[in-house]
Design a protein around this motif. Sequence first.
Motif, mmCIF file in Angstrom:
data_model
loop_
_atom_site.group_PDB
_atom_site.id
_atom_site.type_symbol
_atom_site.label_atom_id
_atom_site.label_comp_id
_atom_site.label_asym_id
_atom_site.label_seq_id
_atom_site.Cartn_x
_atom_site.Cartn_y
_atom_site.Cartn_z
ATOM 1 N N TYR A 14 6.914 10.655 -15.354
ATOM 2 C CA TYR A 14 7.121 9.533 -14.428
ATOM 3 C C TYR A 14 5.832 9.212 -13.676
ATOM 4 C CZ TYR A 14 8.789 6.832 -10.470
ATOM 5 O OH TYR A 14 8.948 5.846 -9.529
ATOM 6 N N LEU A 15 5.158 10.242 -13.192
ATOM 7 C CA LEU A 15 3.911 10.021 -12.456
ATOM 8 C C LEU A 15 2.845 9.398 -13.360
ATOM 9 C CD1 LEU A 15 3.906 13.283 -10.355
ATOM 10 C CD2 LEU A 15 4.102 10.958 -9.468
ATOM 11 N N LEU A 73 0.825 -1.213 0.000
ATOM 12 C CA LEU A 73 0.000 0.000 0.000
ATOM 13 C C LEU A 73 0.859 1.263 0.000
ATOM 14 C CD1 LEU A 73 -2.899 -0.999 2.423
ATOM 15 C CD2 LEU A 73 -3.059 -0.570 -0.037
ATOM 16 N N CYS A 74 2.115 1.136 0.396
ATOM 17 C CA CYS A 74 3.024 2.281 0.393
ATOM 18 C C CYS A 74 3.601 2.572 -0.993
ATOM 19 C CB CYS A 74 4.176 2.047 1.378
ATOM 20 S SG CYS A 74 3.644 2.147 3.094
ATOM 21 N N VAL A 75 3.440 1.655 -1.930
ATOM 22 C CA VAL A 75 3.978 1.872 -3.284
ATOM 23 C C VAL A 75 3.429 3.168 -3.892
ATOM 24 C CG1 VAL A 75 4.067 0.949 -5.635
ATOM 25 C CG2 VAL A 75 4.556 -0.550 -3.706
ATOM 26 N N PRO A 76 2.107 3.422 -3.869
ATOM 27 C CA PRO A 76 1.621 4.694 -4.422
ATOM 28 C C PRO A 76 2.053 5.920 -3.615
ATOM 29 C CG PRO A 76 -0.198 3.132 -4.145
ATOM 30 C CD PRO A 76 1.005 2.537 -3.504
ATOM 31 N N PHE A 118 1.034 2.197 -15.421
ATOM 32 C CA PHE A 118 1.745 0.924 -15.514
ATOM 33 C C PHE A 118 2.072 0.326 -14.149
ATOM 34 C CE2 PHE A 118 2.518 2.609 -19.719
ATOM 35 C CZ PHE A 118 2.499 1.496 -20.526
ATOM 36 N N GLY A 119 1.874 1.079 -13.071
ATOM 37 C CA GLY A 119 2.258 0.608 -11.740
ATOM 38 C C GLY A 119 1.605 -0.698 -11.353
ATOM 39 N N HIS A 120 0.297 -0.803 -11.544
ATOM 40 C CA HIS A 120 -0.417 -2.030 -11.169
ATOM 41 C C HIS A 120 0.091 -3.225 -11.967
ATOM 42 C CE1 HIS A 120 -3.598 -4.546 -9.620
ATOM 43 N NE2 HIS A 120 -3.866 -4.927 -10.851
#
Length: 187
Positions: A70-71, A37-40, A77-79
Amino acid sequence: MIVAIAAAEVAFWVVLGAGLLSRYVLRRPGLSRVLLLCVPLVDVLLLAFVVIDIAAGAPPSQGHALAAIYLGVTVMFGHSMVAWADVRFRHRFAGGPAPVKPAKGSRDAVRALWVEWFRVVGAVAIAAVLVLGMIAVRGVGVPDGLDAASKDPYWGSLTLMAVVTAIWFLAGPAFAGRGRADALTPR
């Protein structure tokens, strides 16, 4: 600003790796959930840093525009990056199934190309909104031409994002066809 972006990228992978290690190696699912949960949160911290930097009167820079890109990329693509890493960790450390990928030229592979390209479009849209917000804060209008736009760090980044999106489309789904019906193959 570039150092902040590099730190955010390192923090993303460190937090992701710690979350997956705690899930599969340490067998601590509660800790894993907290870490994942800290990834975002890494993105939120980078965004806060950019806002503070601009509000403090920092001159426009490629670094600010790169932070916006980057954001956008991490949001879109983060998930899928977390899922990609999770499958490999599960296979390596928890006896999960081997990762699979669609056979080259199959319908599933073509679909994956389209999904990836739409993620690129989403990432560019998010980055463009952020860059346009920076332009609005700066209070500068639209440049007279491409030459003037290319010299501005914000407008030049918007132009570059459009070009990269078009190239990605041409290199990816544009000529992929419909694909053939094939099964998935192990990676």
